[in-house]
Write an enzyme that holds these catalytic residues in place. Structure first.
Site, short mmCIF file in Angstrom:
data_model
loop_
_atom_site.label_atom_id
_atom_site.label_comp_id
_atom_site.label_asym_id
_atom_site.label_seq_id
_atom_site.Cartn_x
_atom_site.Cartn_y
_atom_site.Cartn_z
N ARG A 197 102.60 38.16 24.17
CA ARG A 197 101.95 37.45 23.07
C ARG A 197 102.87 36.35 22.54
NH1 ARG A 197 97.21 35.86 20.83
NH2 ARG A 197 96.78 36.65 18.75
N THR B 282 89.02 32.95 25.38
CA THR B 282 90.05 33.76 25.99
C THR B 282 89.56 34.05 27.40
OG1 THR B 282 90.63 34.66 23.83
CG2 THR B 282 91.26 36.00 25.70
N ASN C 233 93.73 30.82 22.37
CA ASN C 233 92.97 30.95 21.13
C ASN C 233 91.69 30.13 21.18
OD1 ASN C 233 92.38 32.04 18.62
ND2 ASN C 233 93.44 30.43 17.51
N ASP D 208 95.92 32.76 14.09
CA ASP D 208 95.66 34.20 14.14
C ASP D 208 96.48 34.96 13.12
OD1 ASP D 208 93.70 34.15 15.99
OD2 ASP D 208 94.82 35.12 17.60
N GLY E 293 86.88 37.03 21.07
CA GLY E 293 87.27 37.22 19.68
C GLY E 293 87.13 38.66 19.25
#
Length: 574
Positions: free
Chosen positions: A112, A385, A405, A427, A477
């Protein structure tokens, strides 16, 4: 973090005194009968399902050259960076759950993005104190430090069979020689055209004679080809140090961003213990924080485990699923964040005893208004995504969900690199209790700090049974969580890969208090009964792009399928 309600503190104390497992105890789940059965068997062939046929073929090419599922994951993800930049790429990050066949090792790979050291929430405020949505979504301030290149190098080094250079070769070739962009990419460029034109390197990359690339015409990406070549030749240092790092930082800072070369050099991939939950004879292995998805899926399944859904009509089965969704989404944002920064009551949230209490609050034939539960709001990390699923001939498995994103991320390309940066900073709860681009709120558990990872709904998962196994995930999402949940339930009910990805979907995320439904998901009788129970059904366009691989151990057959809702996806067995 806000204080726990008194009843939750009492329940948490009870769980701790009853000896519930700690997070450290979940490093690698103990052997289960289904896992042992999988470990003892080899499919003898491979299957990949991804969002783009070029990426699927790249993975199969690497497997044919002697690579395993993890080498194929490197090939698929890097090729998607070239052919599907609207959804993922070298400027973004990914989360993955894998299972190694040789020893049954199961691990979560956290690649991430992270906040730069100079992050300052004031940069995301207007002069009147209101959120500056443009800074959070567009340009270099919206970008976290990318994790995907480091994650791909990590997979190759720790789990692959082939040199990183060999697994990245299909992506380099595709970027250098060119490809015909599909309608989704052309549409994304047209949709974000005004934002792309704000940045000279973005306009130079995505426009041909001032327009999005035309259908049927070759489109090349030489700068990204060079960047991936340096990653191939030098490993992670080829991206996070040296030429590429200098160019990234220079471009970001020249456009008002705050990255430093130290931010890039400090980036680290994290290996974490996956979440494991048993449901109806299957073991689901899924994503832990900083994903919120695995916790929510586990909580929902624990609630449903105490309901004899097979004895209910369809409307009442759906009723219990929706109510479990409502309660899981109520919890997931209040408590979850980056585990390196936030202390989370995972033992409570994952406990079947906690689920028992939540189940008792569900009325058998009436919806629970969300207003009757303590208020909360879920965050949505954006619909754009991508996910892919792989099982190889030896039974190695990997589920990978990757993102930048929003569509085309920040729309900012760092000059000279071909790298499109993410806009994952949105986010975070950049401004506590203020809505993000999707009108949803965040909490202090997800507030930005230097080096912190933003919360995500990405939910790559494995479903392991004695007779059948699945690798599953999707973009979408906050709907990722419910898509994966419904896919898991469909698989356990016996559906094949094609039926799982094609089935119509419904979604509830606590707030807004409504059930989003795809056209035709419920028949008239079920719709009427749900409305009588008090549900508001909200029609919306189809969502998600699920990619599933299944393995039937009874005849040793693999199957792969991509979501029919969008063109270009390909599930393929080799």
């Amino acid at each position: 973090m806000s204080p726990f309600p008194r009843w939750r503190i009492l329940l948490l104390s009870l769980l701790l005194t009853c000896g519930s497992a700690s997070a450290a105890d979940r490093s690698v789940p103990a052997a289960h009968a289904p896992a042992a059965a999988v470990q003892a068997q080899r499919p003898g062939h491979a299957a990949i399902a991804s969002a783009n046929f070029r990426a699927t073929n790249a993975g199969l090419e690497v497997i044919a050259a002697g690579g395993n599922a993890f080498d194929a994951a490197v090939a698929v993800a890097s090729t998607l960076s070239v052919v599907e930049p609207e959804s993922s790429g070298m400027g973004g990050g990914f989360m993955a759950v894998l299972r190694r066949a040789s020893d049954g090792r199961e691990v979560f790979i956290d690649a991430r993005e992270v906040a730069p050291a100079a992050v300052n929430t004031k940069d995301y405020l207007n002069s009147d104190g209101t959120p500056n949505r443009d800074a959070a979504l567009n340009g270099p301030l919206s970008a976290g430090i990318p994790g995907e290149p480091a994650g791909l190098a990590w997979l190759a080094e720790h789990y692959g069979r082939l040199p990183l250079k060999q697994s990245l070769a299909p992506a380099i070739r595709t970027a250098r020689d060119g490809f015909e962009p599909d309608s989704r990419l052309r549409g994304a460029i047209a949709e974000r055209a005004d934002d792309l034109r704000r940045w000279p390197a973005s306009a130079a990359k995505y426009f041909v004679d001032g327009k999005p690339p035309a259908a049927g015409k070759l489109w090349r990406d030489p700068d990204q080809a060079r960047t991936i070549e340096l990653l191939a030749e030098q490993g992670r240092d080829g991206f996070y140090k040296g030429e590429v790092a200098r160019k990234l930082v220079a471009a970001v800072r020249a456009a008002g961003g705050n990255w430093s070369e130290a931010d890039l050099a400090a980036y680290q991939v994290k290996e974490r213990a996956p979440i494991s939950v048993d449901y109806r004879g299957y073991r689901i292995v899924t994503a832990p924080p900083p994903s919120s998805g695995g916790v929510a899926v586990a909580e929902i399944l624990n609630i449903l485990r105490g309901v004899e859904t097979e004895k209910l009509d369809r409307a009442h089965r759906i009723h219990y699923v929706i109510e479990a969704m409502r309660r899981a989404f109520r919890d997931h944002n209040d408590y979850l964040g980056d585990p390196d920064f936030v202390k989370m009551p995972l033992d409570m949230l994952l406990s079947p005893y906690y689920a028992d209490g939540l189940r008792q609050s569900i009325l058998p034939d009436k919806a629970t208004p969300s207003s009757m539960l303590p208020s909360s709001a879920a965050r949505d990390p954006g619909p754009h995504t991508t996910h892919f699923s792989i099982i190889d001939k030896d039974g190695n498995m990997i589920a990978v969900t990757s993102t930048v994103n929003y569509t085309l991320g920040s729309t900012f390309v760092a000059a000279g690199t071909g790298v499109l940066l993410n806009d994952e900073m949105d986010d975070f709860a950049l401004v506590p209790n203020k809505p993000n681009v999707y009108g949803l709120l965040g909490s202090t558990a997800n507030a930005p700090k230097p080096g912190k990872r933003m919360l995500s709904s990405m939910t790559p998962s494995l479903v392991i049974g004695a007779d059948r196994t699945a690798v599953i995930g999707s973009p979408g999402g906050s709907t990722i969580i419910t898509q994966v949940l419904e896919g898991i339930l469909a698989f356990i009910d016996g559906k094949d890969a094609s039926d799982i990805v094609a089935q119509k979907r419904y979604h509830h995320q606590f707030m807004p208090d409504r059930v989003d439904v795809e056209p035709g998901v419920f028949d008239a009788a079920t719709t009427g009964e749900l409305e009588r129970m008090g549900y508001t059904l909200h029609p919306r366009e189809p969502w998600g792009f699920m990619n599933v691989v299944t393995w039937d151990h009874r005849d040793n057959k693999l199957d792969a399928a991509s979501d029919p809702r969008r063109p270009s996806g390909l599930g393929k067995v080799q």
